[in-house]
Motif scaffolding. Structure first.
Motif, PDB file in Angstrom:
ATOM      1  N   THR A 119       1.824   1.292  -3.985  1.00 40.26           N
ATOM      2  CA  THR A 119       0.649   2.033  -4.441  1.00 40.26           C
ATOM      3  C   THR A 119       0.838   3.535  -4.291  1.00 40.26           C
ATOM      4  O   THR A 119       0.600   4.296  -5.229  1.00 40.26           O
ATOM      5  CB  THR A 119      -0.608   1.586  -3.677  1.00 40.26           C
ATOM      6  OG1 THR A 119      -0.768   0.164  -3.832  1.00 40.26           O
ATOM      7  CG2 THR A 119      -1.844   2.288  -4.200  1.00 40.26           C
ATOM      8  N   VAL A 120       1.239   3.987  -3.093  1.00 37.83           N
ATOM      9  CA  VAL A 120       1.404   5.424  -2.875  1.00 37.83           C
ATOM     10  C   VAL A 120       2.643   5.958  -3.583  1.00 37.83           C
ATOM     11  O   VAL A 120       2.588   6.980  -4.279  1.00 37.83           O
ATOM     12  CB  VAL A 120       1.455   5.745  -1.365  1.00 37.83           C
ATOM     13  CG1 VAL A 120       1.844   7.198  -1.138  1.00 37.83           C
ATOM     14  CG2 VAL A 120       0.107   5.452  -0.717  1.00 37.83           C
ATOM     15  N   THR A 133       5.991  12.629   1.495  1.00 37.38           N
ATOM     16  CA  THR A 133       4.676  12.511   0.871  1.00 37.38           C
ATOM     17  C   THR A 133       3.793  13.706   1.215  1.00 37.38           C
ATOM     18  O   THR A 133       3.666  14.085   2.390  1.00 37.38           O
ATOM     19  CB  THR A 133       3.974  11.214   1.335  1.00 37.38           C
ATOM     20  OG1 THR A 133       4.775  10.096   0.955  1.00 37.38           O
ATOM     21  CG2 THR A 133       2.595  11.084   0.699  1.00 37.38           C
ATOM     22  N   TRP A 153       0.809  -1.226   0.000  1.00 39.80           N
ATOM     23  CA  TRP A 153       0.000   0.000   0.000  1.00 39.80           C
ATOM     24  C   TRP A 153       0.842   1.275   0.000  1.00 39.80           C
ATOM     25  O   TRP A 153       0.516   2.231  -0.702  1.00 39.80           O
ATOM     26  CB  TRP A 153      -0.964   0.000   1.188  1.00 39.80           C
ATOM     27  CG  TRP A 153      -2.124  -0.895   0.940  1.00 39.80           C
ATOM     28  CD1 TRP A 153      -2.348  -2.125   1.475  1.00 39.80           C
ATOM     29  CD2 TRP A 153      -3.218  -0.648   0.050  1.00 39.80           C
ATOM     30  NE1 TRP A 153      -3.504  -2.672   0.978  1.00 39.80           N
ATOM     31  CE2 TRP A 153      -4.065  -1.786   0.102  1.00 39.80           C
ATOM     32  CE3 TRP A 153      -3.566   0.404  -0.789  1.00 39.80           C
ATOM     33  CZ2 TRP A 153      -5.240  -1.875  -0.653  1.00 39.80           C
ATOM     34  CZ3 TRP A 153      -4.732   0.317  -1.535  1.00 39.80           C
ATOM     35  CH2 TRP A 153      -5.553  -0.816  -1.467  1.00 39.80           C
ATOM     36  N   PRO A 182     -10.222   1.474   0.541  1.00 42.31           N
ATOM     37  CA  PRO A 182      -9.702   1.465  -0.822  1.00 42.31           C
ATOM     38  C   PRO A 182      -9.871   0.125  -1.536  1.00 42.31           C
ATOM     39  O   PRO A 182      -9.437  -0.015  -2.673  1.00 42.31           O
ATOM     40  CB  PRO A 182      -8.220   1.786  -0.616  1.00 42.31           C
ATOM     41  CG  PRO A 182      -7.901   1.167   0.692  1.00 42.31           C
ATOM     42  CD  PRO A 182      -9.150   1.312   1.528  1.00 42.31           C
ATOM     43  N   HIS A 202      -2.089  15.261   0.453  1.00 43.82           N
ATOM     44  CA  HIS A 202      -3.225  15.703  -0.356  1.00 43.82           C
ATOM     45  C   HIS A 202      -3.009  15.155  -1.756  1.00 43.82           C
ATOM     46  O   HIS A 202      -1.982  14.550  -2.069  1.00 43.82           O
ATOM     47  CB  HIS A 202      -3.325  17.236  -0.384  1.00 43.82           C
ATOM     48  CG  HIS A 202      -2.109  17.921  -0.931  1.00 43.82           C
ATOM     49  ND1 HIS A 202      -1.819  18.006  -2.278  1.00 43.82           N
ATOM     50  CD2 HIS A 202      -1.075  18.527  -0.301  1.00 43.82           C
ATOM     51  CE1 HIS A 202      -0.690  18.644  -2.460  1.00 43.82           C
ATOM     52  NE2 HIS A 202      -0.200  18.979  -1.274  1.00 43.82           N
ATOM     53  N   GLY A 203      -3.980  15.341  -2.607  1.00 44.49           N
ATOM     54  CA  GLY A 203      -3.816  14.967  -4.007  1.00 44.49           C
ATOM     55  C   GLY A 203      -4.621  13.746  -4.411  1.00 44.49           C
ATOM     56  O   GLY A 203      -5.224  13.718  -5.479  1.00 44.49           O
ATOM     57  N   THR A 204      -4.645  12.715  -3.584  1.00 40.52           N
ATOM     58  CA  THR A 204      -5.440  11.517  -3.849  1.00 40.52           C
ATOM     59  C   THR A 204      -6.168  11.117  -2.575  1.00 40.52           C
ATOM     60  O   THR A 204      -5.815  11.561  -1.474  1.00 40.52           O
ATOM     61  CB  THR A 204      -4.566  10.342  -4.319  1.00 40.52           C
ATOM     62  OG1 THR A 204      -3.776   9.864  -3.215  1.00 40.52           O
ATOM     63  CG2 THR A 204      -3.643  10.759  -5.463  1.00 40.52           C
ATOM     64  N   ARG A 205      -7.165  10.264  -2.703  1.00 45.31           N
ATOM     65  CA  ARG A 205      -7.898   9.812  -1.512  1.00 45.31           C
ATOM     66  C   ARG A 205      -6.981   9.048  -0.563  1.00 45.31           C
ATOM     67  O   ARG A 205      -7.141   9.094   0.651  1.00 45.31           O
ATOM     68  CB  ARG A 205      -9.080   8.929  -1.917  1.00 45.31           C
ATOM     69  CG  ARG A 205     -10.255   9.700  -2.519  1.00 45.31           C
ATOM     70  CD  ARG A 205     -11.463   8.799  -2.699  1.00 45.31           C
ATOM     71  NE  ARG A 205     -12.020   8.381  -1.409  1.00 45.31           N
ATOM     72  CZ  ARG A 205     -12.986   7.485  -1.279  1.00 45.31           C
ATOM     73  NH1 ARG A 205     -13.492   6.892  -2.353  1.00 45.31           N
ATOM     74  NH2 ARG A 205     -13.440   7.154  -0.091  1.00 45.31           N
ATOM     75  N   LEU A 206      -6.004   8.332  -1.118  1.00 49.38           N
ATOM     76  CA  LEU A 206      -5.095   7.577  -0.258  1.00 49.38           C
ATOM     77  C   LEU A 206      -4.156   8.478   0.526  1.00 49.38           C
ATOM     78  O   LEU A 206      -3.831   8.195   1.685  1.00 49.38           O
ATOM     79  CB  LEU A 206      -4.280   6.584  -1.083  1.00 49.38           C
ATOM     80  CG  LEU A 206      -4.890   5.197  -1.318  1.00 49.38           C
ATOM     81  CD1 LEU A 206      -3.994   4.379  -2.234  1.00 49.38           C
ATOM     82  CD2 LEU A 206      -5.110   4.464  -0.002  1.00 49.38           C
ATOM     83  N   THR A 207      -3.720   9.554  -0.096  1.00 48.44           N
ATOM     84  CA  THR A 207      -2.763  10.429   0.591  1.00 48.44           C
ATOM     85  C   THR A 207      -3.440  11.554   1.366  1.00 48.44           C
ATOM     86  O   THR A 207      -2.795  12.171   2.213  1.00 48.44           O
ATOM     87  CB  THR A 207      -1.773  11.032  -0.413  1.00 48.44           C
ATOM     88  OG1 THR A 207      -2.497  11.721  -1.437  1.00 48.44           O
ATOM     89  CG2 THR A 207      -0.910   9.956  -1.051  1.00 48.44           C
ATOM     90  N   GLU A 208      -4.696  11.844   1.106  1.00 47.03           N
ATOM     91  CA  GLU A 208      -5.389  12.930   1.793  1.00 47.03           C
ATOM     92  C   GLU A 208      -5.336  12.705   3.304  1.00 47.03           C
ATOM     93  O   GLU A 208      -5.723  11.661   3.820  1.00 47.03           O
ATOM     94  CB  GLU A 208      -6.848  13.004   1.342  1.00 47.03           C
ATOM     95  CG  GLU A 208      -7.627  14.161   1.923  1.00 47.03           C
ATOM     96  CD  GLU A 208      -7.146  15.512   1.418  1.00 47.03           C
ATOM     97  OE1 GLU A 208      -7.187  16.495   2.199  1.00 47.03           O
ATOM     98  OE2 GLU A 208      -6.708  15.589   0.248  1.00 47.03           O
TER      99      GLU A 208
END
Length: 438
Positions: free
Chosen positions: A67-68, A121, A63, A383, A124-130
């Motif tokens: 992924t990130v 990292t 993950w 996710p 912000h920017g994607t749902r995973l990183t928010e």
């Protein structure tokens, strides 16, 4: 105005702290026994401890690093071995698992790269990183496996390997045994908790009629009265499925209990001791909890009732993060994080009680509810469907509140757990309720 709790620097520091705390617990649980105990399967219900260790690292790599960060896989050939859906627990000892030293090295290598990634990292920017969600998800995943590994330690035969101080004795509780939770709507679930998992979302209004709920979990002494009254031998108190299960498996007391003359003993992490009367009862399945409630002339609370009792502030007509408010748990609020290896006496943690005076809703024991595990209105899997969606249905009952084995990162007023109604190895107890018009 930015919420300080959602500030990027605060969230990054929280991610570092929770990941570090989880790894320290994982290391303790896998270093306190010799390698043969790590590779053995102590129960067909559980994985070998060494599987959990490498699985934690593999999920973290998949993950966060792949992924990130989009990085190359470190050990792609082991993905299938540590896929929890591909191999049931009973089969895992037969897999070509990484030996203990190699599993430790792999998990440590992944973690070192993840800590570097955490510094760079953008949250912000994607749902995973928010808001650092992916890091919070992985910290919760590791702490959930830490609880699973603690269950394995409880099932393990042999001398005591884990040590922790006992909770402080609780003063005698002189307040009411139950409180009335007023009827009306409240906000269930969350849409704002940054690391909440998909089954906790979205926040929605739920109408709940007035009901009474126990101010503390049901104790060992109270449960012993049920046993002494022939509760396990009277089909009046059991659902048909529960009665069949009791008969088939000759259940007569909570798991790990045995009778010795006039007293009950239990085995707890390798030590045999007298069952403490004032502790919340532990290691009971849903059928046992439901039968006790019927015997007592009561019932299990629904999931919505439990959450309203735990989160609703009648004075402000709002839902709080925890029974005591919005602040993260501190030691005076709840028994969490494996700092004690047993529930605290019923009535402990007055600073953690709800506005209506209900105690120990967070920590100590997972509490069975009457509800099946189901999605909230507007649920969206994220996710991946296998976290929650594949488990929705009447086969699973919801548990709430966490146990002494749960870390605060994986336990909040909206957090939902679920399991089969026959499960007893988990750190499960319950409290009872009754309708407000009775």
């Amino acid at each position: 105005m930015t919420d300080p709790a959602h500030d990027v620097d605060t969230l990054r520091e929280r991610a570092l702290t929770t990941l570090t705390t989880a790894r320290a617990r994982t290391s303790l649980l896998t270093s306190c026994v010799e390698d043969p105990d790590l590779t053995a399967q102590h129960s067909p219900l559980m994985s070998p401890l060494v599987w959990d260790l490498a699985h934690i690292g593999n999920q973290e790599e998949q993950w966060l690093l792949r992924t990130v960060a989009g990085r190359e896989a470190i050990r792609p050939e082991i993905d299938g071995i540590y896929d929890a859906f591909e191999h049931p627990r009973a089969e895992r000892p037969s897999l070509p698992l990484l030996p203990p030293a190699e599993a430790r090295h792999y998990a440590a290598e992944v973690r070192g790269r993840v800590l570097d990634l955490l510094e760079s990292t953008a949250f912000h920017g994607t749902r995973l990183t928010e808001a650092g969600f992916a890091f919070g998800m992985i910290a919760q995943h590791e702490q959930q496996h830490d609880e699973t590994m603690l269950i394995t330690h409880q099932l393990r035969k042999g001398p005591q390997a884990l040590h922790a101080p006992d909770p402080e004795p609780a003063p005698l509780v002189t307040g009411p045994s139950e409180v009335l939770v007023p009827g009306g709507p409240f906000t269930m679930g969350t849409s704002t908790e940054p690391w909440a998992l998909d089954n906790e979302r979205p926040a929605h209004r739920r109408e709940v009629p007035a009901f009474y709920i126990d101010t503390t979990p049901v104790t060992n002494a109270a449960y012993q009265a049920f046993i002494a009254d022939g509760g396990y031998d009277d089909d009046r108190w059991w659902t048909p499925e529960g009665w069949a299960h009791v008969r088939q498996h000759s259940l007569h007391a909570p798991l790990f209990w045995r009778r010795d003359g006039k007293q009950w003993l239990r085995r707890r992490f390798g030590v045999t001791e007298v069952v403490p009367p004032d502790e919340p009862v532990l290691h009971v399945c849903w059928y046992e909890a439901d039968a006790y409630a019927r015997w007592a002339g009561r019932r299990l609370p629904t999931e919505a009732e439990w959450e309203k009792a735990a989160r609703h502030d009648p004075a402000g007509d709002r839902s709080m993060r925890y029974p005591w408010g919005d602040a993260d748990p501190e030691p005076e609020h709840a028994n969490l994080g494996q700092r004690h290896l047993r529930p605290a006496p019923a009535g402990s943690y007055p600073e953690g009680e709800s506005p209506l005076g209900v105690r120990q809703l967070i920590g100590d024991v997972w509490e069975w509810t009457a509800s099946d595990f189901a999605p909230y209105p507007g649920f969206q899997a994220f996710p991946y469907k296998e976290y929650s969606e594949v488990f929705f249905g009447p086969e699973y009952k919801v548990l709430r509140g966490g146990s002494f084995a749960v870390d605060a990162v994986a336990c909040r007023g909206t957090f939902r757990n679920w399991d089969y109604p026959i499960r007893r190895q988990i750190f499960s107890g319950f409290r009872t309720a009754r309708s407000g018009d009775v």
